[in-house]
Enzyme design. Sequence first.
Site, PDB file in Angstrom:
ATOM      1  N   ASN A   1       0.837  -1.200   0.000  1.00 19.18           N
ATOM      2  CA  ASN A   1       0.000   0.000   0.000  1.00 19.18           C
ATOM      3  C   ASN A   1       0.871   1.249   0.000  1.00 19.18           C
ATOM      4  O   ASN A   1       1.966   1.266   0.553  1.00 19.18           O
ATOM      5  CB  ASN A   1      -0.961  -0.010   1.197  1.00 19.18           C
ATOM      6  CG  ASN A   1      -0.402   0.716   2.404  1.00 19.18           C
ATOM      7  OD1 ASN A   1      -0.501   1.947   2.504  1.00 19.18           O
ATOM      8  ND2 ASN A   1       0.210  -0.031   3.319  1.00 19.18           N
TER       9      ASN A   1
ATOM     10  N   PHE B   1      -1.917   8.109   4.377  1.00 20.19           N
ATOM     11  CA  PHE B   1      -2.713   8.691   5.470  1.00 20.19           C
ATOM     12  C   PHE B   1      -4.026   9.309   4.958  1.00 20.19           C
ATOM     13  O   PHE B   1      -4.434  10.384   5.380  1.00 20.19           O
ATOM     14  CB  PHE B   1      -1.908   9.772   6.206  1.00 20.19           C
ATOM     15  CG  PHE B   1      -0.985   9.263   7.280  1.00 20.19           C
ATOM     16  CD1 PHE B   1      -0.806   7.914   7.505  1.00 20.19           C
ATOM     17  CD2 PHE B   1      -0.277  10.158   8.066  1.00 20.19           C
ATOM     18  CE1 PHE B   1       0.062   7.454   8.491  1.00 20.19           C
ATOM     19  CE2 PHE B   1       0.589   9.720   9.059  1.00 20.19           C
ATOM     20  CZ  PHE B   1       0.760   8.363   9.269  1.00 20.19           C
TER      21      PHE B   1
ATOM     22  N   SER C   1       5.061   5.231   8.899  1.00 27.15           N
ATOM     23  CA  SER C   1       4.523   4.970   7.569  1.00 27.15           C
ATOM     24  C   SER C   1       5.548   5.387   6.518  1.00 27.15           C
ATOM     25  O   SER C   1       6.103   6.480   6.579  1.00 27.15           O
ATOM     26  CB  SER C   1       3.225   5.755   7.352  1.00 27.15           C
ATOM     27  OG  SER C   1       2.854   5.692   5.982  1.00 27.15           O
TER      28      SER C   1
ATOM     29  N   ASN D   1       4.792   6.072   3.503  1.00 26.01           N
ATOM     30  CA  ASN D   1       4.053   6.700   2.409  1.00 26.01           C
ATOM     31  C   ASN D   1       3.818   8.197   2.579  1.00 26.01           C
ATOM     32  O   ASN D   1       3.148   8.816   1.766  1.00 26.01           O
ATOM     33  CB  ASN D   1       2.710   5.978   2.226  1.00 26.01           C
ATOM     34  CG  ASN D   1       2.911   4.505   1.925  1.00 26.01           C
ATOM     35  OD1 ASN D   1       3.733   4.157   1.092  1.00 26.01           O
ATOM     36  ND2 ASN D   1       2.184   3.650   2.623  1.00 26.01           N
ATOM     37  N   THR D   2       4.347   8.784   3.652  1.00 31.25           N
ATOM     38  CA  THR D   2       4.347  10.233   3.838  1.00 31.25           C
ATOM     39  C   THR D   2       5.804  10.672   3.849  1.00 31.25           C
ATOM     40  O   THR D   2       6.536  10.344   4.770  1.00 31.25           O
ATOM     41  CB  THR D   2       3.664  10.628   5.162  1.00 31.25           C
ATOM     42  OG1 THR D   2       2.296  10.208   5.123  1.00 31.25           O
ATOM     43  CG2 THR D   2       3.718  12.138   5.368  1.00 31.25           C
TER      44      THR D   2
ATOM     45  N   LYS E   1       4.517   3.528  17.350  1.00 32.12           N
ATOM     46  CA  LYS E   1       4.614   2.545  16.272  1.00 32.12           C
ATOM     47  C   LYS E   1       5.856   2.815  15.441  1.00 32.12           C
ATOM     48  O   LYS E   1       6.036   3.918  14.922  1.00 32.12           O
ATOM     49  CB  LYS E   1       3.362   2.594  15.386  1.00 32.12           C
ATOM     50  CG  LYS E   1       3.322   1.483  14.338  1.00 32.12           C
ATOM     51  CD  LYS E   1       1.941   1.337  13.730  1.00 32.12           C
ATOM     52  CE  LYS E   1       1.861   0.121  12.816  1.00 32.12           C
ATOM     53  NZ  LYS E   1       0.493  -0.132  12.338  1.00 32.12           N
TER      54      LYS E   1
ATOM     55  N   ASN F   1       5.560  -1.479  11.557  1.00 33.40           N
ATOM     56  CA  ASN F   1       4.771  -1.053  10.400  1.00 33.40           C
ATOM     57  C   ASN F   1       5.215  -1.851   9.163  1.00 33.40           C
ATOM     58  O   ASN F   1       5.957  -2.815   9.269  1.00 33.40           O
ATOM     59  CB  ASN F   1       4.943   0.461  10.188  1.00 33.40           C
ATOM     60  CG  ASN F   1       3.708   1.118   9.595  1.00 33.40           C
ATOM     61  OD1 ASN F   1       3.083   0.584   8.689  1.00 33.40           O
ATOM     62  ND2 ASN F   1       3.352   2.285  10.104  1.00 33.40           N
TER      63      ASN F   1
END
Length: 347
Positions: A107, A111, A170, A172-173, A210, A239
């Site tokens: 993925n 967010f 994450s 993805n940011t 996390k 994660n």
Amino acid sequence: MLYSLIRPALFRLDAESAHGLALKSLKLAGTTRAPASPAALSTQVAGIRFPNPVGTAAGFDKDGEVPDALLGLGFGFAEVGSITPLPQSGNPKPRLFRLVEDRAVINRMGFNNRGAQVALQGLAARKDRPGVVGINIGANKDAADRIADYATMARLMAPLATYLAVNISSPNTPGLRALQDESALTGLLDAVLEARGEVCGEGGPPVFLKVAPDLEPADIDAIARIAVEKRLGALIVSNTTISRPALNSAHRGETGGLSGAPLRDLAQQRLRDFRKATGGAVPLVGVGGIATAEDAWARIRAGASLVQVYSAMVYEGPGIARAICKGLEALMKRDGFASITEAVGTE
């Protein structure tokens, strides 16, 4: 059994549409009373009693729409989010991919969520209901001050959360994982803890952190030291990974975070690393590649007080919590443990 019959139809939908359908189905099904868990599976972490150690990871219920429905499926706790102060659409679609041959998911959602105010409405409405609901907080992608975003979210969500989960892991940011650096992490946690105290005083929810699996040994040692110093409630390990083990799916080249079965060994090792680095002084939540009772049991024996699943739900369906809990009971008896707590860190 039923899920195995409908899964082929679900898999004809793209992954994000199927996820949306799952959320709608849970909302339509309504809230059911959580099934009773055997006393031997009950555990206490950070002052919170969990009826069983199997929870849902953040990412499934991003806006906090169905935590009680998830608890009704037999999960011992539900973690909602990640929620950011302002709504954001996330990254361009497609951004969620099933790697069926690998029993994995990639993925790059970014967010995506409807923002704090929308989530607050639903979470405030269920405030007095029983059940452990953690709230995972994040920062907006374009925030001028990301630490300020986390502090804002702590003020808003602490009164409604059983625990707060600070997500800095994450992939993805852009730049988010830089907050795992020692000096940045210290400043971030100080801001979150201060914000929690402003609205809850001494009785606020514990703060969980996390972390990513893609950490160097020095990073692990620094994070562990800070977690002990700040008296965090737990570390959530881990994660998704940006690494790529050998994969078979045609989607293996997609960018984003990899989860599911290929993450299992890395996440297991990272849990062991944090267990060693903290000396067992901070509870650990094991996440990544957990699909069966045997996977959960291995993570518990390695030091996890709790475990979480998400990607495995795609392949195993909504009965996964009950199945893992039933299996854990059998594994405890096989190995001579009277309670799940006794087994933590005994490998």
